[in-house]
Write a protein that holds these residues in place. Structure first.
Motif, PDB file in Angstrom:
ATOM      1  N   ALA A  23      -7.213  -0.762   8.361  1.00 61.92           N
ATOM      2  CA  ALA A  23      -6.961  -1.804   7.361  1.00 61.92           C
ATOM      3  C   ALA A  23      -5.703  -1.483   6.552  1.00 61.92           C
ATOM      4  N   MET A  24      -5.534  -0.234   6.173  1.00 60.90           N
ATOM      5  CA  MET A  24      -4.340   0.157   5.421  1.00 60.90           C
ATOM      6  C   MET A  24      -3.089  -0.048   6.258  1.00 60.90           C
ATOM      7  N   LEU A  25      -3.152   0.337   7.516  1.00 61.89           N
ATOM      8  CA  LEU A  25      -1.979   0.242   8.378  1.00 61.89           C
ATOM      9  C   LEU A  25      -1.658  -1.194   8.774  1.00 61.89           C
ATOM     10  N   ALA A  26      -2.656  -2.058   8.774  1.00 67.12           N
ATOM     11  CA  ALA A  26      -2.439  -3.461   9.145  1.00 67.12           C
ATOM     12  C   ALA A  26      -1.528  -4.166   8.145  1.00 67.12           C
ATOM     13  N   ALA A  27      -1.524  -3.694   6.925  1.00 64.61           N
ATOM     14  CA  ALA A  27      -0.768  -4.358   5.859  1.00 64.61           C
ATOM     15  C   ALA A  27       0.687  -3.905   5.772  1.00 64.61           C
ATOM     16  N   VAL A  28       1.054  -2.875   6.542  1.00 59.95           N
ATOM     17  CA  VAL A  28       2.405  -2.309   6.436  1.00 59.95           C
ATOM     18  C   VAL A  28       2.951  -1.987   7.821  1.00 59.95           C
ATOM     19  N   GLU A  29       4.233  -1.689   7.863  1.00 57.71           N
ATOM     20  CA  GLU A  29       4.831  -1.267   9.135  1.00 57.71           C
ATOM     21  C   GLU A  29       4.377   0.149   9.491  1.00 57.71           C
ATOM     22  N   ALA A  30       4.340   1.026   8.483  1.00 59.95           N
ATOM     23  CA  ALA A  30       3.910   2.413   8.690  1.00 59.95           C
ATOM     24  C   ALA A  30       3.588   3.038   7.336  1.00 59.95           C
ATOM     25  N   LEU A  31       2.736   4.048   7.370  1.00 62.00           N
ATOM     26  CA  LEU A  31       2.422   4.843   6.176  1.00 62.00           C
ATOM     27  C   LEU A  31       2.502   6.310   6.548  1.00 62.00           C
ATOM     28  N   ASP A  32       2.906   7.135   5.589  1.00 64.70           N
ATOM     29  CA  ASP A  32       2.937   8.552   5.901  1.00 64.70           C
ATOM     30  C   ASP A  32       1.525   9.138   5.766  1.00 64.70           C
ATOM     31  N   PHE A  33       1.299  10.193   6.520  1.00 61.66           N
ATOM     32  CA  PHE A  33       0.000  10.856   6.628  1.00 61.66           C
ATOM     33  C   PHE A  33      -0.561  11.193   5.248  1.00 61.66           C
ATOM     34  N   ALA A  34       0.277  11.752   4.387  1.00 61.55           N
ATOM     35  CA  ALA A  34      -0.177  12.186   3.057  1.00 61.55           C
ATOM     36  C   ALA A  34      -0.675  11.015   2.214  1.00 61.55           C
ATOM     37  N   THR A  35      -0.026   9.877   2.315  1.00 60.01           N
ATOM     38  CA  THR A  35      -0.449   8.694   1.560  1.00 60.01           C
ATOM     39  C   THR A  35      -1.829   8.236   2.010  1.00 60.01           C
ATOM     40  N   VAL A  36      -2.039   8.206   3.317  1.00 57.66           N
ATOM     41  CA  VAL A  36      -3.348   7.794   3.847  1.00 57.66           C
ATOM     42  C   VAL A  36      -4.412   8.798   3.430  1.00 57.66           C
ATOM     43  N   ARG A  37      -4.099  10.088   3.555  1.00 56.27           N
ATOM     44  CA  ARG A  37      -5.052  11.141   3.170  1.00 56.27           C
ATOM     45  C   ARG A  37      -5.450  11.010   1.700  1.00 56.27           C
ATOM     46  N   GLN A  38      -4.479  10.786   0.847  1.00 59.79           N
ATOM     47  CA  GLN A  38      -4.769  10.666  -0.584  1.00 59.79           C
ATOM     48  C   GLN A  38      -5.583   9.409  -0.880  1.00 59.79           C
TER      49      GLN A  38
END
Length: 102
Positions: A23-38
């Motif tokens: 769901a988080m990734l669907a809203a953006v082109e990409a996210l860094d690992f640390a952002t998702v982890r946090q």
């Protein structure tokens, strides 16, 4: 997301952390690992395991870029991942509607 997604329950996407990752990734082109982890408040190892499952299924693509003296890992949802997420969400909506249909 497509309003015409075919409802399909996807065991890979369904796990709570994996569903949130998709769901988080669907809203953006990409996210860094640390952002998702946090955002998920989970450890590196837990996120790595979930990302591996999603990547092995072809749902998530990972890439690494240099960032100063470190390497930054980026996560993005593939087209197959978007289709899987849309179908899974459509199926969850269909199931939820059963509870509200008289």
């Amino acid at each position: 997301m497509s309003a015409q997604a075919r409802p399909v329950f996807d065991e890979i996407v369904h796990a709570p952390n994996r569903l949130q990752i998709c769901a988080m990734l669907a809203a953006v082109e990409a996210l860094d690992f640390a952002t998702v982890r946090q955002a998920l408040a989970i450890s590196d190892s837990v996120l790595s395991k979930h990302v591996k499952v999603l990547a092995d299924a072809g749902y998530v693509h990972t890439s690494k870029t240099p960032h100063g003296s470190r390497t930054r890992t980026w996560l993005s949802l593939t087209d197959a991942g978007r289709v899987a997420l849309e179908g899974h969400l459509a199926e969850l909506r269909r199931i939820a509607a059963l509870a509200t249909t008289p």
